[in-house]
Scaffold this motif. Structure first.
Motif, PDB file in Angstrom:
ATOM      1  N   LEU A 195      -6.173   5.239   2.907  1.00  0.00           N
ATOM      2  CA  LEU A 195      -5.530   6.124   1.981  1.00  0.00           C
ATOM      3  C   LEU A 195      -5.395   5.356   0.658  1.00  0.00           C
ATOM      4  O   LEU A 195      -5.432   5.880  -0.576  1.00  0.00           O
ATOM      5  N   PHE A 196      -4.882   4.116   1.189  1.00  0.00           N
ATOM      6  CA  PHE A 196      -4.637   3.165  -0.402  1.00  0.00           C
ATOM      7  C   PHE A 196      -6.172   3.100  -1.206  1.00  0.00           C
ATOM      8  O   PHE A 196      -6.107   3.336  -2.325  1.00  0.00           O
ATOM      9  N   MET A 205       0.917  -1.004  -0.040  1.00  0.00           N
ATOM     10  CA  MET A 205      -0.023  -0.065  -0.025  1.00  0.00           C
ATOM     11  C   MET A 205       0.748   1.380  -0.099  1.00  0.00           C
ATOM     12  O   MET A 205       0.389   2.045  -0.807  1.00  0.00           O
ATOM     13  N   THR A 230      -6.792   6.109  -3.133  1.00  0.00           N
ATOM     14  CA  THR A 230      -5.924   6.182  -4.347  1.00  0.00           C
ATOM     15  C   THR A 230      -6.225   5.349  -5.294  1.00  0.00           C
ATOM     16  O   THR A 230      -6.500   5.930  -6.435  1.00  0.00           O
ATOM     17  N   TYR A 231      -6.650   4.120  -4.815  1.00  0.00           N
ATOM     18  CA  TYR A 231      -6.977   3.131  -6.169  1.00  0.00           C
ATOM     19  C   TYR A 231      -8.538   3.492  -6.478  1.00  0.00           C
ATOM     20  O   TYR A 231      -8.818   3.358  -7.993  1.00  0.00           O
ATOM     21  N   LEU A 235      -5.567  14.041  -2.197  1.00  0.00           N
ATOM     22  CA  LEU A 235      -5.222  12.668  -1.469  1.00  0.00           C
ATOM     23  C   LEU A 235      -4.026  12.988  -0.739  1.00  0.00           C
ATOM     24  O   LEU A 235      -3.913  12.508   0.417  1.00  0.00           O
ATOM     25  N   TYR A 274       2.040   1.726  -3.613  1.00  0.00           N
ATOM     26  CA  TYR A 274       1.023   1.906  -4.688  1.00  0.00           C
ATOM     27  C   TYR A 274       0.531   3.508  -4.207  1.00  0.00           C
ATOM     28  O   TYR A 274       0.414   4.280  -5.250  1.00  0.00           O
ATOM     29  N   VAL A 275       0.563   3.895  -3.118  1.00  0.00           N
ATOM     30  CA  VAL A 275      -0.037   5.294  -2.843  1.00  0.00           C
ATOM     31  C   VAL A 275       1.341   6.133  -3.148  1.00  0.00           C
ATOM     32  O   VAL A 275       1.044   7.358  -3.549  1.00  0.00           O
ATOM     33  N   GLU A 313      -3.202  11.967   4.009  1.00  0.00           N
ATOM     34  CA  GLU A 313      -1.947  11.281   4.363  1.00  0.00           C
ATOM     35  C   GLU A 313      -1.786  11.658   5.966  1.00  0.00           C
ATOM     36  O   GLU A 313      -1.719  12.903   6.176  1.00  0.00           O
TER      37      GLU A 313
END
Length: 213
Positions: free
Chosen positions: A168-169, A136, A172-173, A156, A139-140, A160
């Protein structure tokens, strides 16, 4: 054989890989890579994830980004990944292949890279239903590094530290899925399944929170 031990990720090892990257990718891509590495390390500190592993994952995640579409297709075939990924994905979605090829090639070349770092690299484009904390973080970080300037990135960034890592992941996804739909791009066959998994998990968690209140 890979390991989970981060002791091989020495300053010298990482500096050598960064020097190699300068010959593998464009200056602009290298700037992005450095931004992702720094952002991943910052996120790792904030969310209690191994900072050195996060930095290494960020530094190495675009190891194979210098290939053009046909080049990365052939790279996937040469590494024996077509059976795992399927010929349709190799043919029609070359933009995601660098994650898989980088993880495979780096694991073969550098056994000192921890297995969870390789897994995070492997998952940084498409994600997975069972993302771990390091997965994660990378990815973020790939979305929030300072060079990203478009869309809802600032929104986004503001989340954080204000929300948990999985939330948060998810945000973002969600953003990337929205962009794919908006731009009418092909989606990986697993995208909807991954989306449904995290939507259901998020709903279940919120339901549990209501039950406790």
């Amino acid at each position: 054989m890979t390991t989970d031990d981060a002791s091989g990720l020495t300053d010298e090892f990482l500096a050598a890989r960064e020097e190699e990257l300068a010959g593998r990718v464009s200056p602009r891509r290298l700037e992005h890579i450095r931004g992702v590495a720094a952002t991943a390390a910052r996120l790792a500190r904030a969310y209690g994830v191994d900072e050195r592993k996060a930095y290494a994952a960020g530094l190495l995640h675009d190891w194979d980004k210098g290939y053009d579409d046909e080049g990365i297709r052939q790279r996937a075939r040469d590494l024996g990944l077509e059976e795992r990924l399927g010929p349709w994905l190799v043919e029609h979605m070359p933009q995601v292949l660098h994650a898989y090829t980088a993880a495979e090639a780096l694991g073969r070349a550098f056994p000192e890279i921890p297995a969870d770092v390789l897994r995070a690299i492997d998952r940084h484009t498409v994600a997975a239903e069972d993302m771990g904390p390091l997965d994660m973080v990378l990815y973020v970080a790939d979305a929030l590094e300072p060079g990203r300037r478009f869309g809802r990135i600032d929104e986004l960034r503001a989340a954080e530290g204000e929300v948990g890592l999985e939330e948060l992941f998810f945000l973002t996804y969600e953003y990337w899925v929205y962009l794919l739909l908006e731009r009418r791009r092909l989606m990986h066959p697993d995208t909807i399944r991954i989306w449904n998994t995290y939507v259901a998990r998020r709903a279940s968690r919120k339901g549990s929170d209501r039950d406790r209140s």
